[in-house]
Scaffold this active site. Sequence first.
Site, PDB file in Angstrom:
ATOM      1  N   GLY A  50      -5.726  -9.412  -0.304  1.00  9.53           N
ATOM      2  CA  GLY A  50      -5.565  -8.205   0.495  1.00  9.53           C
ATOM      3  C   GLY A  50      -4.914  -7.084  -0.287  1.00  9.53           C
ATOM      4  O   GLY A  50      -5.432  -6.626  -1.295  1.00  9.53           O
ATOM      5  N   ASP A  51      -3.754  -6.661   0.197  1.00 11.66           N
ATOM      6  CA  ASP A  51      -3.012  -5.587  -0.490  1.00 11.66           C
ATOM      7  C   ASP A  51      -1.758  -6.140  -1.156  1.00 11.66           C
ATOM      8  O   ASP A  51      -0.761  -5.453  -1.286  1.00 11.66           O
ATOM      9  CB  ASP A  51      -2.673  -4.463   0.485  1.00 11.66           C
ATOM     10  CG  ASP A  51      -1.736  -4.896   1.592  1.00 11.66           C
ATOM     11  OD1 ASP A  51      -1.619  -6.114   1.848  1.00 11.66           O
ATOM     12  OD2 ASP A  51      -1.111  -4.021   2.214  1.00 11.66           O
TER      13      ASP A  51
END
Length: 188
Positions: A105-106
């Site tokens: 993801g981030d």
Amino acid sequence: PLLASGTMTDITARKQEEEIIRFMATHDGLTGVPNRSLARDRFTMAMNMSRRHDGAVAVMFIDLDSFKPVNDKYGHEAGDAVLKEVANRLCASVRDTDTVARIGGDEFMLVITEVKDRAALGSLAEKIIRRLMEPIVFRRKKIHIGASIGIAVAPADGENIDGLIKLADEAMYEVKTSGKNGFAFVGG
């Protein structure tokens, strides 16, 4: 011998395909930086070197602040562009001996080799936060994000990569709950 016979096959294309597959297995498909698996391997190598030289290795767990609104407001193409730029900025912030990895993801993880002291790690974390707070331009729009960073240092906080990631992740969540755009070491 008067006569020799044989065949020759050019395997260049096959070797190039094998190299691409090997790269894909160890690197993030979007950003091109190492993935969790390669980061674990690099950590192990860094720990072996640090033991030999009585040194330390740090794990920095980075979670982007204000990233979800980027996807919501501008779309996933913008989110992908932001993640690529974050990877570039992280790579530009560390030495060649360090590792920048995208772990999902981030979330990113740095393996910092040859750690001198916590003050140097704090300075690096501040530099990274400043760089990530600079606007990212996507289709003439300025996108603003930040970063929360948790830092664990081996061998002081442990020597197991999974344990260090967990501790750094916990330290990062302390930053998230106390205002974001900052960093924290394990144990305060």
